[in-house]
Design a protein around this motif. Structure first.
Motif, short mmCIF file in Angstrom:
data_model
loop_
_atom_site.label_atom_id
_atom_site.label_comp_id
_atom_site.label_asym_id
_atom_site.label_seq_id
_atom_site.Cartn_x
_atom_site.Cartn_y
_atom_site.Cartn_z
N LYS A 83 0.81 -1.21 0.00
CA LYS A 83 0.00 0.00 0.00
C LYS A 83 0.85 1.27 0.00
O LYS A 83 0.56 2.23 -0.73
CB LYS A 83 -0.92 -0.01 1.22
CG LYS A 83 -1.86 1.17 1.33
CD LYS A 83 -2.77 1.01 2.57
CE LYS A 83 -3.73 2.18 2.73
NZ LYS A 83 -4.61 2.01 3.93
N TYR A 84 1.92 1.27 0.82
CA TYR A 84 2.69 2.49 1.03
C TYR A 84 4.12 2.45 0.47
O TYR A 84 4.78 3.49 0.39
CB TYR A 84 2.79 2.80 2.53
CG TYR A 84 1.48 3.16 3.16
CD1 TYR A 84 0.81 4.35 2.85
CD2 TYR A 84 0.88 2.31 4.11
CE1 TYR A 84 -0.39 4.69 3.46
CE2 TYR A 84 -0.32 2.64 4.73
CZ TYR A 84 -0.96 3.83 4.39
OH TYR A 84 -2.15 4.16 4.99
N GLY A 85 4.57 1.25 0.12
CA GLY A 85 5.95 1.12 -0.34
C GLY A 85 6.86 0.64 0.79
O GLY A 85 6.42 0.41 1.92
N LYS A 86 8.14 0.51 0.47
CA LYS A 86 9.11 -0.02 1.44
C LYS A 86 9.60 1.08 2.38
O LYS A 86 10.78 1.46 2.39
CB LYS A 86 10.27 -0.67 0.71
CG LYS A 86 9.85 -1.86 -0.13
CD LYS A 86 11.03 -2.48 -0.87
CE LYS A 86 10.59 -3.67 -1.71
NZ LYS A 86 11.73 -4.28 -2.44
N ILE A 87 8.66 1.57 3.19
CA ILE A 87 8.99 2.69 4.08
C ILE A 87 9.10 2.26 5.54
O ILE A 87 9.40 3.09 6.41
CB ILE A 87 7.93 3.81 3.96
CG1 ILE A 87 6.55 3.30 4.42
CG2 ILE A 87 7.86 4.35 2.54
CD1 ILE A 87 5.50 4.40 4.53
N PHE A 88 8.87 0.97 5.82
CA PHE A 88 8.86 0.49 7.20
C PHE A 88 10.15 -0.28 7.53
O PHE A 88 10.77 -0.89 6.67
CB PHE A 88 7.67 -0.44 7.44
CG PHE A 88 6.34 0.17 7.11
CD1 PHE A 88 5.72 1.05 8.00
CD2 PHE A 88 5.70 -0.12 5.92
CE1 PHE A 88 4.50 1.62 7.70
CE2 PHE A 88 4.47 0.42 5.61
CZ PHE A 88 3.86 1.32 6.50
N ARG A 89 10.49 -0.26 8.81
CA ARG A 89 11.63 -1.03 9.31
C ARG A 89 11.13 -1.99 10.39
O ARG A 89 10.43 -1.59 11.31
CB ARG A 89 12.70 -0.12 9.89
CG ARG A 89 13.88 -0.89 10.54
CD ARG A 89 14.90 0.04 11.18
NE ARG A 89 15.54 0.86 10.16
CZ ARG A 89 15.49 2.19 10.14
NH1 ARG A 89 14.82 2.84 11.09
NH2 ARG A 89 16.09 2.86 9.18
#
Length: 222
Positions: free
Chosen positions: A130-136
């Motif tokens: 949904k948001y892209g690879k923005i999480f860690r």
């Protein structure tokens, strides 16, 4: 009166404690991914990649989002990660929010309403799409078993054994008398059932005991 039930791992351990002599374990659910049998999932503690948080120790005095206290991957097992490190989430974290769903946890992260949150591996994958690879991912629980299927001991033993064998032998091709596949229905995404050894739930039982002590301590403080 309920004779037969599918219980999430956390609820199953509570049932073992309260109803040990009243229920019998039958099987556990599993899914197939890339032709591999997967009978567990994970809980993640995540944040945004742009923030300077690399591990749970750096969550001190941060705003944190859980799903709700009944959630396995969205509360119980992530809390146990703090407790096993000697951290009391109530005092270690600045604020705790119960957001009601896994999706709302990742949405709150994107909106920067929280610094980090707990969610399931499945919701994490959906959020990345949904948001892209923005999480860690900064912490990961041990494998959490999928649903345990149990049956009342009030039923005849021969019937219990028959139900267990039927479940074990159900597969993707098994159909009802109406020629409809039993599995892969809209609200049932499991691929089959497998009988697991008691050790499969050992981590869950240990986590339950840890959370019980934590909850009792919180209640005494109140």
């Amino acid at each position: 009166y309920i004779h037969f039930a599918a219980l999430p791992a956390g609820i199953y351990t509570e049932a073992l404690e309260k109803l040990r002599n009243k229920i019998t374990y039958l099987v556990s659910s599993f899914e197939k991914k890339n032709n591999q049998i997967i009978d567990y999932y994970y809980g993640y503690i995540i944040c945004l990649k742009k923030v300077k948080i690399r591990n749970i120790y750096q969550l001190k005095n941060k705003n944190f989002g859980f799903v709700d206290p009944a959630s396995s991957s969205g509360y119980k097992y992530p809390v146990s990660l703090f407790l096993k490190q000697g951290m009391n989430p109530d005092t270690f974290l600045k604020s705790i929010f119960y957001l009601g769903s896994h999706e709302k946890v990742t949405d709150a992260l994107v909106l920067e309403n929280i610094d980090a949150g707990a969610t399931s591996d499945l919701n994490y994958e959906r959020a990345v799409k949904k948001y892209g690879k923005i999480f860690r991912i900064i912490a990961k629980t041990p494998p959490i078993p999928l649903d345990a299927w149990v049956i009342s001991n009030k039923l005849p033993k021969i019937f219990i054994n028959k139900i267990q064998n039927l479940l074990i032998n159900i597969n993707e091709k098994t159909k009802t008398t109406a020629n409809k596949r039993i599995l892969y229905q809209k609200f049932f995404t499991y691929s089959g059932f497998v009988k697991k050894a008691p050790s499969f739930y050992q981590f869950v039982i240990q986590t339950h005991q840890l959370l019980k002590k934590y909850t009792n301590k919180k209640n005494r403080i109140k």
